[in-house]
Design a protein around this motif. Structure first.
Motif, PDB file in Angstrom:
ATOM      1  N   MET A   1      31.132 -32.533  28.028  1.00 34.02           N
ATOM      2  CA  MET A   1      29.975 -33.230  28.760  1.00 34.02           C
ATOM      3  C   MET A   1      28.565 -32.404  28.153  1.00 34.02           C
ATOM      4  N   GLY A   2      27.711 -33.181  27.823  1.00 33.71           N
ATOM      5  CA  GLY A   2      26.418 -32.785  27.030  1.00 33.71           C
ATOM      6  C   GLY A   2      25.505 -32.580  28.379  1.00 33.71           C
ATOM      7  N   THR A   3      25.769 -31.577  28.931  1.00 32.22           N
ATOM      8  CA  THR A   3      24.996 -31.309  30.312  1.00 32.22           C
ATOM      9  C   THR A   3      24.427 -29.891  30.075  1.00 32.22           C
ATOM     10  N   TRP A   4      22.933 -29.636  30.350  1.00 32.02           N
ATOM     11  CA  TRP A   4      22.444 -28.344  30.308  1.00 32.02           C
ATOM     12  C   TRP A   4      21.732 -27.851  31.764  1.00 32.02           C
ATOM     13  N   ASP A   5      22.069 -28.562  32.743  1.00 29.98           N
ATOM     14  CA  ASP A   5      21.719 -28.038  33.968  1.00 29.98           C
ATOM     15  C   ASP A   5      22.346 -29.266  35.067  1.00 29.98           C
ATOM     16  N   ILE A   6      22.068 -28.714  36.627  1.00 30.54           N
ATOM     17  CA  ILE A   6      22.701 -29.779  37.691  1.00 30.54           C
ATOM     18  C   ILE A   6      21.669 -31.003  37.977  1.00 30.54           C
ATOM     19  N   GLY A   7      20.519 -30.929  37.413  1.00 26.38           N
ATOM     20  CA  GLY A   7      19.522 -32.238  37.927  1.00 26.38           C
ATOM     21  C   GLY A   7      20.124 -33.487  37.389  1.00 26.38           C
ATOM     22  N   PRO A   8      19.786 -34.531  38.241  1.00 28.01           N
ATOM     23  CA  PRO A   8      20.035 -36.004  37.998  1.00 28.01           C
ATOM     24  C   PRO A   8      19.817 -36.423  36.392  1.00 28.01           C
ATOM     25  N   PHE A   9      19.019 -35.661  35.775  1.00 35.80           N
ATOM     26  CA  PHE A   9      18.871 -36.130  34.470  1.00 35.80           C
ATOM     27  C   PHE A   9      19.213 -35.067  33.331  1.00 35.80           C
ATOM     28  N   ASP A  10      19.844 -34.177  33.880  1.00 38.34           N
ATOM     29  CA  ASP A  10      19.976 -33.020  32.945  1.00 38.34           C
ATOM     30  C   ASP A  10      21.337 -33.149  32.123  1.00 38.34           C
ATOM     31  N   ASN A  11      21.495 -34.357  31.515  1.00 40.61           N
ATOM     32  CA  ASN A  11      22.768 -34.652  30.727  1.00 40.61           C
ATOM     33  C   ASN A  11      22.286 -35.583  29.867  1.00 40.61           C
ATOM     34  N   ASP A  12      23.201 -35.851  28.825  1.00 43.62           N
ATOM     35  CA  ASP A  12      23.067 -36.695  27.684  1.00 43.62           C
ATOM     36  C   ASP A  12      22.954 -38.131  28.298  1.00 43.62           C
ATOM     37  N   THR A  13      23.957 -38.536  29.191  1.00 44.84           N
ATOM     38  CA  THR A  13      23.981 -39.944  29.644  1.00 44.84           C
ATOM     39  C   THR A  13      22.798 -40.308  30.361  1.00 44.84           C
ATOM     40  N   ALA A  14      22.564 -39.528  31.468  1.00 43.62           N
ATOM     41  CA  ALA A  14      21.426 -39.736  32.143  1.00 43.62           C
ATOM     42  C   ALA A  14      19.985 -39.783  31.607  1.00 43.62           C
ATOM     43  N   ALA A  15      19.933 -38.999  30.606  1.00 45.07           N
ATOM     44  CA  ALA A  15      18.680 -39.046  29.567  1.00 45.07           C
ATOM     45  C   ALA A  15      18.842 -40.425  28.927  1.00 45.07           C
ATOM     46  N   ASP A  16      19.705 -40.877  28.608  1.00 41.26           N
ATOM     47  CA  ASP A  16      19.564 -42.329  27.803  1.00 41.26           C
ATOM     48  C   ASP A  16      19.164 -43.307  28.808  1.00 41.26           C
ATOM     49  N   VAL A  17      19.744 -43.109  30.301  1.00 37.36           N
ATOM     50  CA  VAL A  17      19.257 -44.082  31.397  1.00 37.36           C
ATOM     51  C   VAL A  17      18.023 -43.893  31.198  1.00 37.36           C
ATOM     52  N   SER A 105      36.527 -39.335  41.125  1.00 39.48           N
ATOM     53  CA  SER A 105      35.410 -39.052  40.254  1.00 39.48           C
ATOM     54  C   SER A 105      35.749 -38.083  39.320  1.00 39.48           C
ATOM     55  N   GLU A 106      35.553 -38.535  38.088  1.00 36.42           N
ATOM     56  CA  GLU A 106      36.085 -37.650  36.935  1.00 36.42           C
ATOM     57  C   GLU A 106      35.070 -36.526  36.804  1.00 36.42           C
ATOM     58  N   LEU A 107      33.722 -37.117  37.271  1.00 42.26           N
ATOM     59  CA  LEU A 107      32.750 -36.058  36.936  1.00 42.26           C
ATOM     60  C   LEU A 107      32.832 -34.894  38.192  1.00 42.26           C
ATOM     61  N   ALA A 108      33.181 -35.347  39.176  1.00 40.10           N
ATOM     62  CA  ALA A 108      33.314 -34.264  40.593  1.00 40.10           C
ATOM     63  C   ALA A 108      34.572 -33.121  40.033  1.00 40.10           C
ATOM     64  N   GLU A 109      35.641 -34.015  39.371  1.00 36.57           N
ATOM     65  CA  GLU A 109      36.670 -33.026  38.828  1.00 36.57           C
ATOM     66  C   GLU A 109      36.071 -32.052  37.868  1.00 36.57           C
ATOM     67  N   MET A 110      35.149 -32.465  36.865  1.00 40.54           N
ATOM     68  CA  MET A 110      34.676 -31.595  35.712  1.00 40.54           C
ATOM     69  C   MET A 110      34.040 -30.653  36.390  1.00 40.54           C
ATOM     70  N   TRP A 111      33.055 -31.078  37.097  1.00 38.29           N
ATOM     71  CA  TRP A 111      31.901 -30.295  37.954  1.00 38.29           C
ATOM     72  C   TRP A 111      32.728 -29.206  38.700  1.00 38.29           C
ATOM     73  N   GLY A 112      33.893 -29.419  39.233  1.00 41.88           N
ATOM     74  CA  GLY A 112      34.872 -28.467  40.378  1.00 41.88           C
ATOM     75  C   GLY A 112      35.482 -27.407  39.364  1.00 41.88           C
ATOM     76  N   GLU A 113      35.455 -27.737  37.905  1.00 43.93           N
ATOM     77  CA  GLU A 113      35.782 -26.409  37.113  1.00 43.93           C
ATOM     78  C   GLU A 113      34.879 -25.674  36.607  1.00 43.93           C
ATOM     79  N   ALA A 114      33.405 -26.049  36.762  1.00 44.73           N
ATOM     80  CA  ALA A 114      32.215 -25.559  36.262  1.00 44.73           C
ATOM     81  C   ALA A 114      31.779 -24.403  37.047  1.00 44.73           C
ATOM     82  N   ALA A 115      31.167 -23.400  36.659  1.00 50.46           N
ATOM     83  CA  ALA A 115      30.397 -22.281  37.182  1.00 50.46           C
ATOM     84  C   ALA A 115      29.576 -23.002  38.437  1.00 50.46           C
ATOM     85  N   ASP A 116      28.661 -23.953  37.903  1.00 46.85           N
ATOM     86  CA  ASP A 116      27.785 -24.326  38.853  1.00 46.85           C
ATOM     87  C   ASP A 116      28.231 -25.582  39.619  1.00 46.85           C
ATOM     88  N   GLY A 117      29.576 -25.583  39.760  1.00 48.38           N
ATOM     89  CA  GLY A 117      30.185 -26.969  40.547  1.00 48.38           C
ATOM     90  C   GLY A 117      29.564 -27.106  42.120  1.00 48.38           C
TER      91      GLY A 117
END
Length: 145
Positions: A1-17, A105-117
């Motif tokens: 996941m191209g994510t750099w922080d927890i904010g709503p636009f802090d990932n590649d997909t949201a930045a594209d939005v 949610s696949e995203l919730a699952e991914m964040w569940g494994e992350a330090a900042d989940g």
């Protein structure tokens, strides 16, 4: 996941939005937000991570128009103005955010494994709570009588 922080636009997909919204005509932006939220609010099966990331970004834009909401402050979010969203988008955003943090949610699952989940989940819950505030425990007890 191209994510750099927890904010709503802090990932590649949201930045594209954000970029897609900037490129769209003003009159098309509300339907774009609606489509993103609908897709996440009623997933056919599991909510895929990209759809969830788009939904969090779209919901943040809806929250930004709520009197208790905060503006979207991200260089990756849209820089062009959003139209005034109709009130029904608030409930659609709540439904989408509920799915984003659900077991499907696949995203919730991914964040569940992350330090900042836990921080990510709190941020999503904070967005949701602006649109549909939880009933304080004192008031909840009054309803049980």
């Amino acid at each position: 996941m191209g994510t750099w922080d927890i904010g709503p636009f802090d990932n590649d997909t949201a930045a594209d939005v954000g970029g897609d919204l900037d490129e769209a005509a003003l009159e098309d932006r509300e339907s774009m937000i609606r489509g993103v939220l609908k897709r996440a609010a009623d997933p056919a099966d599991q909510l895929e991570a990209p759809d969830a990331e788009r939904a969090v970004a779209a919901a943040a834009l809806v929250v930004a128009q709520h009197p208790d909401g905060e503006p979207v402050c991200s260089i990756y979010g849209p820089s062009e103005p959003m139209p005034d969203f109709p009130a029904d988008l608030q409930q659609l955003a709540v439904d989408a955010l509920d799915q984003v943090v659900s077991e499907l949610s696949e995203l919730a699952e991914m964040w569940g494994e992350a330090a900042d989940g836990a921080k990510w989940r709190q941020d999503v819950t904070r967005l949701r709570d602006v649109l549909d505030p939880p009933i304080p425990p004192q008031e909840e007890a009054l309803f049980e009588i």
